[in-house]
Write a protein that holds these residues in place. Structure first.
Motif, PDB file in Angstrom:
ATOM      1  N   GLY A 299     -42.551 -33.645 -12.270  1.00 17.52           N
ATOM      2  CA  GLY A 299     -41.299 -32.917 -12.277  1.00 17.52           C
ATOM      3  C   GLY A 299     -40.146 -33.876 -12.399  1.00 17.52           C
ATOM      4  N   CYS A 300     -39.895 -34.373 -13.633  1.00 18.10           N
ATOM      5  CA  CYS A 300     -38.842 -35.369 -13.819  1.00 18.10           C
ATOM      6  C   CYS A 300     -37.516 -34.839 -13.363  1.00 18.10           C
ATOM      7  CB  CYS A 300     -38.764 -35.783 -15.279  1.00 18.10           C
ATOM      8  SG  CYS A 300     -37.987 -34.560 -16.358  1.00 18.10           S
ATOM      9  N   GLY A 301     -37.404 -33.513 -13.257  1.00 17.39           N
ATOM     10  CA  GLY A 301     -36.140 -32.943 -12.861  1.00 17.39           C
ATOM     11  C   GLY A 301     -36.054 -32.619 -11.390  1.00 17.39           C
ATOM     12  N   LYS A 302     -36.900 -33.175 -10.551  1.00 14.82           N
ATOM     13  CA  LYS A 302     -36.791 -32.903  -9.130  1.00 14.82           C
ATOM     14  C   LYS A 302     -35.426 -33.341  -8.614  1.00 14.82           C
ATOM     15  CE  LYS A 302     -41.645 -33.038  -7.762  1.00 14.82           C
ATOM     16  NZ  LYS A 302     -42.656 -33.726  -6.944  1.00 14.82           N
ATOM     17  N   THR A 303     -34.868 -32.506  -7.740  1.00 15.87           N
ATOM     18  CA  THR A 303     -33.524 -32.801  -7.269  1.00 15.87           C
ATOM     19  C   THR A 303     -33.527 -33.976  -6.318  1.00 15.87           C
ATOM     20  OG1 THR A 303     -33.864 -31.161  -5.529  1.00 15.87           O
ATOM     21  CG2 THR A 303     -32.721 -30.435  -7.518  1.00 15.87           C
TER      22      THR A 303
ATOM     23  N   ASP B 247     -28.439 -33.617  -4.192  1.00 13.10           N
ATOM     24  CA  ASP B 247     -28.289 -32.443  -5.022  1.00 13.10           C
ATOM     25  C   ASP B 247     -27.808 -31.261  -4.185  1.00 13.10           C
ATOM     26  OD1 ASP B 247     -29.020 -33.655  -7.300  1.00 13.10           O
ATOM     27  OD2 ASP B 247     -31.077 -32.900  -7.320  1.00 13.10           O
TER      28      ASP B 247
ATOM     29  N   GLY C 284     -36.491 -28.789 -13.484  1.00 13.28           N
ATOM     30  CA  GLY C 284     -36.588 -29.014 -12.049  1.00 13.28           C
ATOM     31  C   GLY C 284     -36.939 -27.751 -11.285  1.00 13.28           C
ATOM     32  N   ASP C 285     -35.949 -26.917 -11.033  1.00 17.76           N
ATOM     33  CA  ASP C 285     -36.169 -25.670 -10.301  1.00 17.76           C
ATOM     34  C   ASP C 285     -35.881 -24.449 -11.152  1.00 17.76           C
ATOM     35  OD1 ASP C 285     -36.863 -26.925  -7.870  1.00 17.76           O
ATOM     36  OD2 ASP C 285     -34.755 -27.290  -7.432  1.00 17.76           O
TER      37      ASP C 285
ATOM     38  N   GLY D 254     -33.133 -31.870 -14.560  1.00 13.15           N
ATOM     39  CA  GLY D 254     -33.318 -31.735 -13.125  1.00 13.15           C
ATOM     40  C   GLY D 254     -32.361 -30.748 -12.503  1.00 13.15           C
ATOM     41  N   ASN D 255     -31.118 -30.754 -12.941  1.00 16.88           N
ATOM     42  CA  ASN D 255     -30.125 -29.870 -12.336  1.00 16.88           C
ATOM     43  C   ASN D 255     -29.155 -29.302 -13.367  1.00 16.88           C
ATOM     44  OD1 ASN D 255     -28.539 -32.164 -12.919  1.00 16.88           O
ATOM     45  ND2 ASN D 255     -28.858 -32.970 -10.855  1.00 16.88           N
TER      46      ASN D 255
ATOM     47  N   SER E  13     -33.030 -36.186 -15.505  1.00 15.40           N
ATOM     48  CA  SER E  13     -32.751 -35.775 -14.129  1.00 15.40           C
ATOM     49  C   SER E  13     -31.280 -35.439 -13.931  1.00 15.40           C
ATOM     50  CB  SER E  13     -33.182 -36.879 -13.160  1.00 15.40           C
ATOM     51  OG  SER E  13     -32.539 -38.101 -13.510  1.00 15.40           O
TER      52      SER E  13
ATOM     53  N   GLY F 180     -37.031 -38.898 -15.687  1.00 14.18           N
ATOM     54  CA  GLY F 180     -36.295 -38.958 -14.431  1.00 14.18           C
ATOM     55  C   GLY F 180     -35.356 -40.137 -14.359  1.00 14.18           C
TER      56      GLY F 180
END
Length: 222
Positions: A19-23, A27, A49-50, A86-87, A127, A165
């Motif tokens: 999940g390269c976009g994990k917060t 965040d 991410g989410d 990620g966000n 990310s 990320g």
């Protein structure tokens, strides 16, 4: 066969990316997750991410998941491509100009929501930064977080880019790979070769014209 291998590579990238976009710790706090729209008929789907997003056959976008009080709701425009980081989320309009939405700024960092003006061949959201290839010059440009030199891509002419990320990779027009950013585990040490696609996560991977997969970095050695 090649299509099946490409889908397999895409799935493998999701696994190795973690999940390269994990917060990050700074965040925004997650809100209530939203389910996918039950009656939506999409032709393509994008995950980050989410949040996940989809395009229908008319280029209209919808996003679902952790929508954070509407920050991830797409603008009422049509798109030919989306990329989910990620966000934040970015889309390419039919005229190849970009627009981004979501949370793209943390503290003093530059905003990932402000891509440089121009027409892009493709864009990729990481990310808290994004990269793209300008349509005419085939030049790489990146924006957003200044960490690890992510917004200082190499010079030259490129055909595709993948933002991860903490590092990014791209393929030059001759198919050779180059990566930049954080390199603690060797993810930016691109091997020699000629490739068609490249992927950036906790490992980096590239696919050649014969659908052979080459990976490098920490997760590739696990």
């Amino acid at each position: 066969m090649r299509r099946a291998l490409h889908l397999l590579v895409s799935a493998a990238w999701v696994l190795v990316s973690g999940g390269c976009g994990k917060t990050r710790a700074d965040d925004p706090r997650p809100g209530d997750a939203q389910p996918p729209p039950p009656a939506w008929k999409g032709t393509r789907v994008y995950a980050g991410g989410d949040v996940s997003c989809s395009l229908d056959r008319n280029g209209h976008a919808v996003c679902w998941g952790n929508l954070l009080n509407g920050k991830f709701n797409p603008p009422p425009e049509t798109f030919v491509e989306l990329t989910v980081g990620g966000n934040f989320v970015c889309g390419l309009r039919p005229d190849r100009t970009p627009v981004c939405w979501g949370f793209g700024k943390h503290g003093s960092m530059n905003s990932a929501l402000d891509p440089p003006p121009g027409r892009y061949r493709e864009i990729s959201a990481g990310s808290s930064y994004g990269c793209g290839i300008l349509e005419t010059e085939s030049k790489l440009v990146c924006w957003g977080s200044l960490d690890y030199g992510l917004t200082d891509p190499p010079d030259g002419r490129f055909k595709t880019v993948a933002a991860g990320g903490s590092h990014a990779c791209a393929l030059r027009e001759d198919g050779s790979a180059v990566c930049w950013g954080l390199n603690m585990t060797g993810v930016s040490d691109a091997p020699a070769g000629r490739f068609e696609r490249v992927y950036a996560g906790e490992a980096s991977c590239a696919l050649d014209a014969d659908a052979r997969l080459t990976c490098w970095g920490f997760a590739a050695r696990a």
